[in-house]
Write a protein that holds these residues in place. Structure first.
Motif, short mmCIF file in Angstrom:
data_model
loop_
_atom_site.label_atom_id
_atom_site.label_comp_id
_atom_site.label_asym_id
_atom_site.label_seq_id
_atom_site.Cartn_x
_atom_site.Cartn_y
_atom_site.Cartn_z
N PRO A 198 0.69 -1.21 0.14
CA PRO A 198 -0.20 -0.15 -0.02
C PRO A 198 0.80 1.14 -0.03
CG PRO A 198 -0.16 -1.24 2.13
CD PRO A 198 0.62 -2.08 1.23
N GLY A 199 2.09 1.21 0.45
CA GLY A 199 2.91 2.42 0.72
C GLY A 199 3.46 2.65 -0.83
N VAL B 153 1.82 1.89 -3.62
CA VAL B 153 0.63 2.26 -4.44
C VAL B 153 0.16 3.83 -3.85
CG1 VAL B 153 -1.74 1.77 -4.75
CG2 VAL B 153 -0.30 -0.03 -4.62
N ALA B 154 0.44 4.09 -2.82
CA ALA B 154 -0.07 5.43 -2.39
C ALA B 154 0.77 6.31 -2.77
CB ALA B 154 -0.13 5.49 -0.82
N LEU C 191 -0.34 6.97 -6.41
CA LEU C 191 -1.58 7.51 -6.51
C LEU C 191 -1.47 9.16 -6.06
CD1 LEU C 191 -4.02 4.82 -5.18
CD2 LEU C 191 -3.51 5.36 -7.44
N LEU C 192 -0.82 9.32 -5.16
CA LEU C 192 -0.51 10.62 -4.76
C LEU C 192 0.26 11.56 -5.53
CD1 LEU C 192 -0.57 10.14 -0.68
CD2 LEU C 192 -2.56 11.17 -2.27
N GLY D 33 7.67 5.75 1.09
CA GLY D 33 6.07 5.09 1.43
C GLY D 33 6.23 3.76 1.89
N PHE E 84 4.95 2.11 5.67
CA PHE E 84 4.00 1.01 5.68
C PHE E 84 4.50 -0.10 6.49
CE2 PHE E 84 1.12 3.60 3.42
CZ PHE E 84 -0.20 2.95 3.96
N GLY F 136 -3.38 -2.52 -0.22
CA GLY F 136 -2.47 -2.29 -1.59
C GLY F 136 -3.10 -2.85 -2.87
N GLY G 212 -6.04 -0.74 -3.63
CA GLY G 212 -5.58 0.36 -4.11
C GLY G 212 -5.24 0.43 -5.78
#
Lengths: 303, 266, 417
Positions: free
Chosen positions: A43-44, A46-47, A50-51, A63, A67, A101, A104
């Motif tokens: 998820p880190g 992916v985040a 995305l951001l 990131g 996580f 993740g 996401g």
């Protein structure tokens, strides 16, 4: 530097970084944290994508590390409740983060070709193609990055040697002498997380997990000295890196997979044939003991 | 630190505050108290024992005194200061079941742990401390085994190593939790001699022990415990037929012979 | 099972997913319990990674990506992996987590090597094998669900038949062995059942998410009950509820099923750990806090009563000095006592109200009762394994025995005189 040499050197540096920490994980019964962290960082990554719309190394590593830390703290929180055992705590937390993740990726980033294996988690075969200019010399980017992590880990293990040894062996006594096992544990696990994240990006997750656990497990079979355990772990890691690369080229198979296979082969060898604690050595010891007892009984009977 | 084997501040025992003092200590596991309003004082320079039946809270008392178990109420003072602030004055020999005996560590390295606090975070144990480690090993007779892996030792030898580690701490107060459990008689006798010697060097020693006969013969001071303090003072005054009956009640009952047995045989 | 699918007010595909997720939840919940209770929660992690080489071998053997033959291959590899985990542990020098980790890493590496090796021979056909481990709930067919249901029923039936030996082995392996149970075979059977759950789950939610699905139901159930039979039932129901809820949410939000199920499961486990009545973290923390405050207030109440008995009413400062407690603790205790209406104001001097004095006397009596118990308790035969609670002997032993103790002590005192 040739492509082959770059790959082998990168793998050896990863083996060093992992080999310095792996024995402590194995001795503390935390070996599977490495696998947990390797999944929890998704998820880190992916985040960050995305951001910030980037898959550049530094933000992704940051990131992912965030996580990894969440994962480790979450596991600690469940364990400290006293209601969930360590193994179950690990198994609760990391799949959840991994699930985040995956959600996401599928809901927001499906068009972006984030594919779970190579792009995110790295593929060691690609290391020679991603280069960076270092003091006028073009080198594979992975080498300075992973090399730095290996150096930091070496410094950490040297600096915290007595703390790691003391709190791993006798946490209660360590507490009475002012060394909080919780602090040492956090530092170790954070180092594992950073090492894992940085190395994933270069060589892929499974190789990192393998190098954190398997060489250390093999070294445990070989020696009763902590320093030798760590040294043997690193050495077995190097053998895996070189042997794995050689066999991957010969078989035309996955490099990371082949390195993992060689490491596992070393472990199997150690488990069976280690001088004192190997399965064969123990069988031989038992047989010798039986024969001696039988002889003594015979002699007593004759007398 | 003086170099002649004397711990810091080993002066005339009478002038010193109690080595360990517990005030109104209450500790519970779950809802039921294991220690209830315990008051006790162990004077400096004595060899003291904590005695009581199984489940009386003896080990918990030591652990709470060191702050390893959070108390519900009450205080623990080491040499007159709150224990948390005075942990550098205490050496602790824990019960041995919490340790991973397969750990790759040698006898010498275990004893060296006693010097970790003096070295502080991140620093190595200084070279000069190796002599202290060697001396501690010598005193417990473990010098020939210094390079063995800890798991390769017998129960009695392991206990000697842990006591050596406490010696290496060179703390004026030593707390030992059941040091003679699972230890052969010869080792127990020699460790008792060692403790007596340490006491005469000025150290204060508190031992959790179950054998009343030994306590009567070899110790100066005793706390008789059964969740609450039954008696605390010089051994002869503390371990009387009356107090023992109150502490051990059911075990000795009205039978004078059983009581005698409890007193002398343990 | 078609009737059930028709019955649900959902589209055909959605109904299949819902039923499939529910069945998977039950299977994983009940079978996972045996791993979690043996502290081998992460065996599922190793097994789901170990499936990869099995999938590759099955593909080579059959030459096709037929779901059932791949599943058989996966199951075979899982079982070999599980046996190796046990074998490595048995050598005695490595901990269970290390054994699990080595098998996980070794098998997965082997799987990767096999897949890349295959890729060199027949490039097109094998594509997608590596995504086998990621699972596809949406691709579930009615036939898959029916097969899952059959496996689930078989496994549950096996547990029901062998419940007693399973329970004995789980609780005390040494005793089970001494009692003549084939412990190794039983452990192998438990592992084999875990393999079934893993193989079923990999197809549906993927290898990683399956790890959580095996653990969540038992964690929830353990917070709610301490009995194995109830625990298995609660775990099954929890697994079903988590699976069904996750499937419904994923269907309505168009999010992937597996991850949503895992998130629902994590929420359930967290809620159980925090809030479970009598056991949860929040409940425990509140009880501990209250207990500490009560202990402290009672202690200070007795200190005050003692001081009042000995001399003139003390000030708070004098009481603090006399009690040997930290000043802040005494202040807090006095506040609590005041709130309970036990303190009477008299300038800055402290007195007890009637109810305060009564409470203090009751407390002192309780303490004396314990002293009596220590001295005379051994004379009293208790009817069962009840044990005296030092702080409240009367409640822990019952009035009958407390009264008997007081009478006995009185009689002895009389004799002595």
């Amino acid at each position: 530097m040739s492509d082959g040499a770059t790959i082998a050197l990168t793998a050896m540096l990863v083996a060093t970084a992992c080999g310095l920490l792996g024995p402590f994980l194995v001795l503390r019964g935390q070996a599977l944290l490495s696998d947990a962290v390797s999944h929890a960082v998704l998820p880190g990554i992916v985040a960050v994508f995305l951001l910030f719309g980037t898959r550049a190394s530094v933000p992704v590593i940051l990131g992912a590390t965030a996580f990894a830390a969440i994962c480790v703290l979450g596991i600690d929180a469940f364990r400290n409740s006293g209601l969930v055992r360590a193994d179950a705590a690990i198994g609760l937390v990391f799949p959840t983060l991994f699930a985040l993740g995956v959600i996401g990726i599928t809901s927001f980033a499906s068009g972006a070709h984030i594919d779970l294996d190579a792009t995110i988690y790295g593929e060691i075969a690609f290391t020679p193609f991603r280069t960076v200019d270092l003091f006028g010399v073009e080198v594979a980017r992975a080498i300075p990055i992973v090399g730095t992590v290996a150096a930091v880990n070496l410094a950490l293990v040297v600096a915290l040697w007595k703390e790691l040894k003391g709190t791993s062996f006798d946490p209660e006594f360590s507490r009475t002498t002012g060394f909080s096992p919780a602090i040492v544990s956090r530092v170790l696990v954070l180092a594992v997380a950073v090492t894992a994240v940085v190395s994933f990006e270069s060589v892929g997750a499974i190789l990192v997990v393998t190098l954190l656990i398997v060489p250390a497990a093999a070294a445990r079979m070989l020696t009763d000295r902590l320093a030798l355990t760590v040294a043997a772990t690193v050495a077995i890691g190097w053998v895996s890196a070189l042997g794995g690369y050689g066999s991957a080229v010969a078989l035309d198979a996955s490099i990371a997979g082949a390195m993992g296979m060689v490491a596992t082969g070393c472990f199997a060898l150690a488990l069976l044939a280690a001088p004192r604690y190997g399965v064969l050595a123990r069988l031989a010891q038992r047989r010798r003991r039986r024969r001696r007892v039988a002889e003594l009984l015979d002699r007593a009977g004759a007398a | 630190m003086s170099g002649d084997g004397q711990p810091d501040g080993a002066t005339a025992a009478q002038d010193r505050p109690p080595a360990l003092e517990l005030r109104r200590l209450t500790v519970s596991y779950g809802a039921r108290p294991v220690l209830w309003d315990v008051d006790a004082a162990f004077p400096a320079g004595t060899l003291a024992a904590i005695v009581g039946p199984n489940g009386a809270g003896k080990s918990t008392l030591l652990r709470a005194a060191l702050g390893l178990v959070p108390p519900d109420a009450g205080q623990s003072l080491v040499e007159g200061r709150p224990a948390r602030a005075a942990l550098d004055r205490v050496a602790y020999v824990p019960q041995r079941d919490a340790v991973d005996w397969d750990f790759p560590i040698t006898v010498r390295e275990v004893v060296e742990m006693g010097r970790y606090r003096a070295a502080g975070w991140l620093r190595r144990v200084p070279r000069a401390d190796r002599e202290l480690v060697a001396e501690a090993l010598e005193r417990v007779g473990m010098t020939p085994f210094a390079d063995r892996q800890i798991g390769a030792l017998s129960g009695g030898q392991r206990q000697r190593v842990f006591i050596a580690r406490a010696l290496a701490q060179r703390s004026p107060v030593m707390l030992l939790d059941e040091p003679f459990a699972g230890v052969d008689a010869r080792t127990e006798a020699s460790l008792l001699d060692l403790l007596a010697q340490l006491r005469s060097e000025g150290r204060s020693i508190v031992v959790v022990h179950h054998d009343i006969a030994t306590v009567r013969a070899r110790f100066d001071w005793a706390l008789l415990l059964n969740v609450r303090t039954i008696a605390c003072g010089p051994v002869a005054e503390t371990l009387t037929a009356e107090t023992l009956r109150r502490a051990y009640g059911a075990a000795v009952g009205d039978d004078p012979e059983a009581l005698e047995e409890q007193l002398w045989a343990g | 099972m078609g009737w059930l699918i028709d019955l649900l007010p959902l589209s055909y595909t959605e109904s299949v997913v819902l039923v499939g997720a529910t069945v998977l939840g039950v299977t994983a919940g009940v079978l996972g319990a045996f791993a979690v209770l043996r502290q081998r929660s992460l065996l599922g992690d190793a097994l789901s990674h170990a499936a990869l080489p099995g999938v590759a071998i099955a593909f080579v053997a059959t030459g096709a990506k037929d779901a059932s033959s791949l599943a058989v291959g996966a199951a075979f590899a899982c079982l070999v992996g599980a046996v190796l985990v046990v074998a490595i542990e048995r050598t005695g020098r490595l901990r269970p987590d290390t054994a699990i980790g080595v098998v996980l890493a070794g098998f997965f590496s082997l799987g990767i090597v096999m897949l890349t090796y295959l890729a060199n021979f027949n490039n097109a056909n094998q594509a997608g094998l590596d995504s086998y481990l990621f699972g596809q709930a949406a691709g579930m067919l009615l036939g898959d669900v029916e097969a899952m249901t059959v496996l689930c029923v078989l496994a549950l039936a096996a547990i029901a038949v062998a419940y007693k030996p399973l329970k004995t082995t789980l609780f005390d392996t040494g005793f089970a062995g001494a009692a003549g149970l084939p412990v190794r075979a039983i452990e192998l059977a438990m592992t084999a059942m875990l393999v079934v759950a893993v193989v079923v789950g990999i197809r549906t939610v993927g290898a990683i998410l399956m790890v959580a699905l095996l653990i969540v139901p038992t964690v929830v159930a353990r917070q709610l009950t301490g009995r194995l039979a109830t625990l298995l039932a609660v775990a099954g129901v929890t697994g079903a509820a988590v699976g069904a809820t996750g499937a419904l949410i994923s269907v309505s939000s168009e999010l992937p099923t597996g991850p949503v199920i895992v998130l629902v499961g994590f929420a359930a486990a967290t809620a159980a750990v925090l809030l479970a009545p009598g056991r949860g973290v929040a409940w425990n923390a509140r009880r501990l806090l209250r207990e500490r405050r009560r202990t402290l207030a009672e202690g200070v109440l007795i200190d005050l009563e003692t001081a009042l008995h000995a001399g003139p009413p003390p000030t708070a400062a004098e009481l603090t000095l006399a009690s040997g407690r930290p000043a802040s603790a005494v202040r807090r205790a006095l506040r609590d006592l005041d709130r309970a209406g036990m303190l009477a104001a008299d300038g800055d001097r402290l007195r007890l109200t009637d109810s305060g004095a009564a409470a203090a006397h009751a407390l002192i009596e309780r303490r004396e009762l314990w002293t009596l118990w220590l001295e005379h308790g051994w004379r009293i035969e208790l009817p069962d394994a009840r044990e005296p609670d030092p702080t409240d002997l009367r409640a822990s032993l019952g009035d009958e025995y407390a009264d008997r103790l007081v009478a006995l002590a009185g009689a002895r005192a009389e004799d002595a005189r």
